[in-house]
Design a protein around this motif. Structure first.
Motif, PDB file in Angstrom:
ATOM      1  N   ASN A 121       0.852  -1.057  -0.284  1.00 57.22           N
ATOM      2  CA  ASN A 121       0.015   0.027   0.063  1.00 57.22           C
ATOM      3  C   ASN A 121       0.895   1.199   0.045  1.00 57.22           C
ATOM      4  N   PHE A 122       1.926   1.320   0.704  1.00 57.34           N
ATOM      5  CA  PHE A 122       2.901   2.475   0.898  1.00 57.34           C
ATOM      6  C   PHE A 122       3.594   2.610  -0.444  1.00 57.34           C
ATOM      7  N   PHE A 123       4.168   1.663  -1.137  1.00 58.19           N
ATOM      8  CA  PHE A 123       4.974   1.739  -2.377  1.00 58.19           C
ATOM      9  C   PHE A 123       4.302   1.263  -3.728  1.00 58.19           C
ATOM     10  N   GLY A 124       3.773   0.141  -3.621  1.00 64.26           N
ATOM     11  CA  GLY A 124       3.113  -0.380  -4.764  1.00 64.26           C
ATOM     12  C   GLY A 124       2.066   0.605  -5.205  1.00 64.26           C
ATOM     13  N   ASP A 125       1.037   0.975  -4.458  1.00 60.13           N
ATOM     14  CA  ASP A 125      -0.011   1.863  -4.932  1.00 60.13           C
ATOM     15  C   ASP A 125       0.253   3.025  -5.177  1.00 60.13           C
ATOM     16  N   LYS A 126       1.220   3.785  -4.367  1.00 64.07           N
ATOM     17  CA  LYS A 126       1.475   5.193  -4.392  1.00 64.07           C
ATOM     18  C   LYS A 126       2.278   5.410  -5.600  1.00 64.07           C
ATOM     19  N   LEU A 127       3.309   4.366  -5.787  1.00 67.67           N
ATOM     20  CA  LEU A 127       4.455   4.620  -6.883  1.00 67.67           C
ATOM     21  C   LEU A 127       4.231   3.245  -7.894  1.00 67.67           C
ATOM     22  N   ALA A 128       3.064   3.106  -8.268  1.00 72.62           N
ATOM     23  CA  ALA A 128       2.889   1.864  -9.211  1.00 72.62           C
ATOM     24  C   ALA A 128       3.622   1.618 -10.228  1.00 72.62           C
ATOM     25  N   THR A 129       4.134   2.952 -10.941  1.00 66.10           N
ATOM     26  CA  THR A 129       4.885   2.826 -12.218  1.00 66.10           C
ATOM     27  C   THR A 129       6.285   3.020 -11.883  1.00 66.10           C
ATOM     28  N   GLN A 130       6.488   3.192 -10.754  1.00 60.72           N
ATOM     29  CA  GLN A 130       8.072   3.432 -10.447  1.00 60.72           C
ATOM     30  C   GLN A 130       8.425   2.438  -9.301  1.00 60.72           C
ATOM     31  N   ALA A 131       7.830   1.706  -8.523  1.00 63.74           N
ATOM     32  CA  ALA A 131       8.306   0.958  -7.480  1.00 63.74           C
ATOM     33  C   ALA A 131       7.582  -0.472  -7.621  1.00 63.74           C
ATOM     34  N   SER A 132       8.556  -1.565  -7.542  1.00 65.13           N
ATOM     35  CA  SER A 132       7.906  -3.134  -7.564  1.00 65.13           C
ATOM     36  C   SER A 132       8.156  -3.554  -6.365  1.00 65.13           C
ATOM     37  N   VAL A 133       7.335  -4.389  -5.629  1.00 65.47           N
ATOM     38  CA  VAL A 133       7.350  -4.885  -4.366  1.00 65.47           C
ATOM     39  C   VAL A 133       7.824  -6.326  -4.520  1.00 65.47           C
ATOM     40  N   ARG A 135       8.503 -10.320  -2.811  1.00 64.50           N
ATOM     41  CA  ARG A 135       8.926 -11.221  -1.682  1.00 64.50           C
ATOM     42  C   ARG A 135       9.800 -12.199  -1.967  1.00 64.50           C
ATOM     43  N   PHE A 136      11.000 -12.260  -1.169  1.00 68.50           N
ATOM     44  CA  PHE A 136      12.065 -13.275  -1.653  1.00 68.50           C
ATOM     45  C   PHE A 136      11.782 -14.582  -0.985  1.00 68.50           C
ATOM     46  N   GLY A 137      11.186 -14.568   0.204  1.00 67.78           N
ATOM     47  CA  GLY A 137      10.883 -15.876   0.646  1.00 67.78           C
ATOM     48  C   GLY A 137      10.935 -15.615   2.258  1.00 67.78           C
ATOM     49  N   GLY A 138      10.469 -16.468   3.104  1.00 65.88           N
ATOM     50  CA  GLY A 138      10.528 -16.416   4.584  1.00 65.88           C
ATOM     51  C   GLY A 138      10.147 -14.806   4.903  1.00 65.88           C
ATOM     52  N   GLU A 139      11.025 -14.036   5.731  1.00 65.35           N
ATOM     53  CA  GLU A 139      10.890 -12.780   6.038  1.00 65.35           C
ATOM     54  C   GLU A 139      11.489 -11.883   5.345  1.00 65.35           C
ATOM     55  N   GLU A 140      12.067 -12.006   4.176  1.00 63.85           N
ATOM     56  CA  GLU A 140      12.901 -11.012   3.368  1.00 63.85           C
ATOM     57  C   GLU A 140      11.942 -10.624   2.355  1.00 63.85           C
ATOM     58  N   PHE A 141      12.245  -9.372   2.085  1.00 64.61           N
ATOM     59  CA  PHE A 141      11.571  -8.511   0.895  1.00 64.61           C
ATOM     60  C   PHE A 141      12.601  -7.796   0.195  1.00 64.61           C
ATOM     61  N   CYS A 142      12.133  -7.333  -1.029  1.00 68.24           N
ATOM     62  CA  CYS A 142      12.886  -6.352  -1.932  1.00 68.24           C
ATOM     63  C   CYS A 142      12.113  -5.334  -2.595  1.00 68.24           C
ATOM     64  N   LEU A 143      12.451  -4.036  -2.546  1.00 64.85           N
ATOM     65  CA  LEU A 143      11.792  -3.058  -3.350  1.00 64.85           C
ATOM     66  C   LEU A 143      12.838  -2.592  -4.292  1.00 64.85           C
ATOM     67  N   VAL A 144      12.220  -2.433  -5.618  1.00 69.01           N
ATOM     68  CA  VAL A 144      13.041  -2.033  -6.604  1.00 69.01           C
ATOM     69  C   VAL A 144      12.414  -0.680  -7.133  1.00 69.01           C
ATOM     70  N   PHE A 145      13.124   0.454  -7.205  1.00 69.40           N
ATOM     71  CA  PHE A 145      12.666   1.724  -7.703  1.00 69.40           C
ATOM     72  C   PHE A 145      13.438   2.069  -8.886  1.00 69.40           C
ATOM     73  N   LYS A 146      12.437   2.449  -9.759  1.00 66.89           N
ATOM     74  CA  LYS A 146      13.025   3.025 -11.298  1.00 66.89           C
ATOM     75  C   LYS A 146      12.968   4.337 -11.293  1.00 66.89           C
ATOM     76  N   ASN A 147      14.137   5.205 -11.658  1.00 63.04           N
ATOM     77  CA  ASN A 147      14.328   6.481 -11.862  1.00 63.04           C
ATOM     78  C   ASN A 147      13.641   7.002 -10.778  1.00 63.04           C
ATOM     79  N   ILE A 148      14.069   6.489  -9.393  1.00 63.30           N
ATOM     80  CA  ILE A 148      13.539   7.418  -8.358  1.00 63.30           C
ATOM     81  C   ILE A 148      15.226   7.464  -7.448  1.00 63.30           C
ATOM     82  N   PRO A 149      15.611   8.854  -7.246  1.00 60.50           N
ATOM     83  CA  PRO A 149      17.083   9.070  -6.553  1.00 60.50           C
ATOM     84  C   PRO A 149      17.086   8.214  -5.358  1.00 60.50           C
TER      85      PRO A 149
END
Length: 224
Positions: A121-133, A135-149
Motif C-alpha cells: 500500500n505504501f509503495f506499490g499503490d503510491k508509486l505503481a509505475t516506479q516501484a515494484s515490491v 517477497r524473496f521468501g521467509g521474512e525477506e522482501f525487496c523493493l526496486v525503484f526505477k528512476n527514483i533518486p
C-alpha cells in the motif's frame, strides 16, 4: 376461372416448399449460433485459466506480492536498460523467528500478510509505475525503484519504518507485537550494475542487523 381446389393445392405446395427451404436454414443458423457461443465461452475460460496460471507463477501465494522468480526476470530486463537508474532496498523483518516460536507459524503467516499489505500500500499503490515490491521468501522482501533518486528512496523507506511504530501487530488472542525491520539501500550508476547494487543492499541489511536491528543502512546517505 381457376377452380378453388386447384388454387388451394398450389398454396399448399408453395407453403411446403417454403417450409422445406426455411426450416433447414433456421436450424442451421441456430446451430451455428450455439457453436459460436460455446466456442467463445471456451476461449474466455481458457484465457481466464491462462491469466490465473500467469498470476500464480509470478506472485507469492501467501502475501500476493511479486515472487522471487519475477524478481529474477525483472533483473534480467534491467541489465539491458542502460538509460534508467534503479534503487534497491532489501528488507528483513527483525526477530521473526521469535514470533513463530512464541505464537506459532500461523500467527507468523498472519504477520507476514499484514506487513506485506502495508508495504504494498505504501509503495506499490503510491508509486505503481516506479516501484515494484517482491517477497524473496521467509521474512525477506525487496523493493526496486526505477528512476527514483537513492536519497528519495532512502527517505521513503524511513518514513515507512516510522509508520510501523505507530501501530503494533495484534495477534488473534489480543497480544501486541512490535514490527520492525532491518534494511539496506543501494543504487545503480555508471560504475555499479544491478547485480552489484543488490549485493551492496544485501550486505547493508546484515550490517544493520549486526548494529542492533531496526535500522536502514545506506552507505551513500546520512540518517535523517
Amino acid at each position: 376461372i381457376i377452380p378453388i381446389g386447384s388454387e388451394y393445392s398450389r398454396n399448399l405446395i408453395s407453403t411446403k416448399q417454403l417450409a422445406n427451404t426455411f426450416l433447414p436454414l433456421l436450424v442451421g443458423s441456430i446451430l451455428i449460433t450455439l457453436f459460436v457461443y460455446a466456442y467463445m465461452k471456451a476461449m474466455q475460460k481458457r484465457e481466464a485459466e491462462i491469466q490465473k496460471l500467469k498470476y500464480e507463477a509470478s506472485h507469492d501465494e501467501l502475501t500476493t506480492l511479486l515472487n522471487y522468480r519475477t524478481f529474477s526476470n525483472y533483473v534480467t530486463q534491467i541489465i539491458a536498460d542502460k538509460s534508467s537508474v534503479y534503487t534497491i532496498i532489501m528488507i528483513d523483518l527483525d526477530n521473526f523467528k521469535q514470533v513463530n516460536d512464541k505464537f506459532g507459524h500461523l500467527e507468523g503467516n498472519r504477520l507476514l500478510k499484514k506487513f506485506s499489505i502495508k508495504l504494498n500500500n505504501f509503495f506499490g499503490d503510491k508509486l505503481a509505475t516506479q516501484a515494484s515490491v517482491f517477497r524473496f521468501g521467509g521474512e525477506e522482501f525487496c523493493l526496486v525503484f526505477k528512476n527514483i533518486p537513492e536519497e528519495t528512496a532512502y527517505k521513503l523507506i524511513w518514513k515507512f519504518e516510522r509508520s510501523l511504530t505507530d501501530e503494533n501487530y495484534l495477534t488473534t488472542d489480543g497480544q501486541q507485537v512490535a514490527i520492525s525491520f532491518s534494511g539496506g539501500v543501494a543504487s545503480t550508476d555508471q560504475e555499479t550494475n544491478i547485480h552489484e547494487a543488490i549485493r551492496k543492499a544485501d550486505a547493508a541489511v546484515y550490517l544493520a542487523k549486526s548494529n542492533g536491528r531496526a535500522q536502514i543502512v545506506c552507505p551513500d546517505q546520512v540518517d535523517s
